[in-house]
Design an enzyme around this catalytic site. Sequence first.
Site, PDB file in Angstrom:
ATOM      1  N   TYR A 156      28.962  42.065  35.945  1.00 22.21           N
ATOM      2  CA  TYR A 156      27.861  42.649  36.704  1.00 22.21           C
ATOM      3  C   TYR A 156      26.550  41.908  36.429  1.00 22.21           C
ATOM      4  O   TYR A 156      25.777  41.646  37.346  1.00 22.21           O
ATOM      5  CB  TYR A 156      27.715  44.134  36.399  1.00 22.21           C
ATOM      6  CG  TYR A 156      28.987  44.918  36.628  1.00 22.21           C
ATOM      7  CD1 TYR A 156      29.847  44.612  37.686  1.00 22.21           C
ATOM      8  CD2 TYR A 156      29.350  45.945  35.786  1.00 22.21           C
ATOM      9  CE1 TYR A 156      31.021  45.305  37.882  1.00 22.21           C
ATOM     10  CE2 TYR A 156      30.525  46.661  35.976  1.00 22.21           C
ATOM     11  CZ  TYR A 156      31.353  46.336  37.027  1.00 22.21           C
ATOM     12  OH  TYR A 156      32.508  47.029  37.219  1.00 22.21           O
TER      13      TYR A 156
ATOM     14  N   ASN B  18      32.944  48.579  28.241  1.00 21.34           N
ATOM     15  CA  ASN B  18      33.575  47.762  29.284  1.00 21.34           C
ATOM     16  C   ASN B  18      32.897  46.388  29.281  1.00 21.34           C
ATOM     17  O   ASN B  18      32.131  46.036  30.181  1.00 21.34           O
ATOM     18  CB  ASN B  18      33.458  48.438  30.649  1.00 21.34           C
ATOM     19  CG  ASN B  18      34.162  47.678  31.752  1.00 21.34           C
ATOM     20  OD1 ASN B  18      34.638  46.563  31.555  1.00 21.34           O
ATOM     21  ND2 ASN B  18      34.211  48.282  32.929  1.00 21.34           N
TER      22      ASN B  18
ATOM     23  N   GLY C 150      40.072  38.449  34.687  1.00 21.20           N
ATOM     24  CA  GLY C 150      39.606  37.163  34.180  1.00 21.20           C
ATOM     25  C   GLY C 150      39.857  35.973  35.090  1.00 21.20           C
ATOM     26  O   GLY C 150      39.733  34.832  34.660  1.00 21.20           O
ATOM     27  N   LYS C 151      40.187  36.210  36.346  1.00 26.21           N
ATOM     28  CA  LYS C 151      40.483  35.117  37.274  1.00 26.21           C
ATOM     29  C   LYS C 151      39.391  34.940  38.326  1.00 26.21           C
ATOM     30  O   LYS C 151      39.525  34.124  39.220  1.00 26.21           O
ATOM     31  CB  LYS C 151      41.830  35.353  37.954  1.00 26.21           C
ATOM     32  CG  LYS C 151      42.981  35.344  36.969  1.00 26.21           C
ATOM     33  CD  LYS C 151      44.304  35.556  37.653  1.00 26.21           C
ATOM     34  CE  LYS C 151      45.419  35.510  36.608  1.00 26.21           C
ATOM     35  NZ  LYS C 151      46.723  35.731  37.233  1.00 26.21           N
ATOM     36  N   GLY C 152      38.324  35.716  38.211  1.00 24.53           N
ATOM     37  CA  GLY C 152      37.220  35.605  39.155  1.00 24.53           C
ATOM     38  C   GLY C 152      37.378  36.435  40.418  1.00 24.53           C
ATOM     39  O   GLY C 152      36.496  36.432  41.272  1.00 24.53           O
TER      40      GLY C 152
END
Length: 173
Positions: free
Chosen positions: A148, A141, A109-111
């Site tokens: 994606y 997922n 979740g941090k890129g």
Amino acid sequence: MLTARNFLELAGSRVYVKKLDKSYIEEYWQAFDAASIETMIFTGTQAVFSKSDMERYLEGISSDKSRVDFLIFSRDTNQMLGEVVLNNINRNNSSANIRILIFHKDNFGKGYGTEAMTLALHYGFGMLGLHRIELGVLPFNDRGLHTYEKIGFKREGILRDGEFFNHKYHDLI
């Protein structure tokens, strides 16, 4: 911004990726060995590896022209965060598969994964001249599906019962 330093390292704003080779065995082994079951499931990894398995694997990929394995590092800390791999490279069809593994849930979740995927895709399309790069993702997922699609992947279909783990078949998108 994508920069190529010597084709061994690509840098973005949060992460940089370097080609995996045997010089990283200790750090790679420790990070891979500490990866959570959840992260491994999402990559389709079902085998358990020993350090000697890992060493043989690294020896094999050094001469394998059908793949490019990158390690993902944080630009802020230089910590190894994961790996992103272009595999099944088919020069005749100008195509490949891509997969990613972020080793630890605290880096989700941090890129980092989004940027690492983007760097690897730029490498595949730009440096390798590929026309198509695909991946398969498990329907549950959600984080992967979101990432994606955010970077441009399109759902093309379902591979029914394409993955077997935990005594059950699962579809792949």
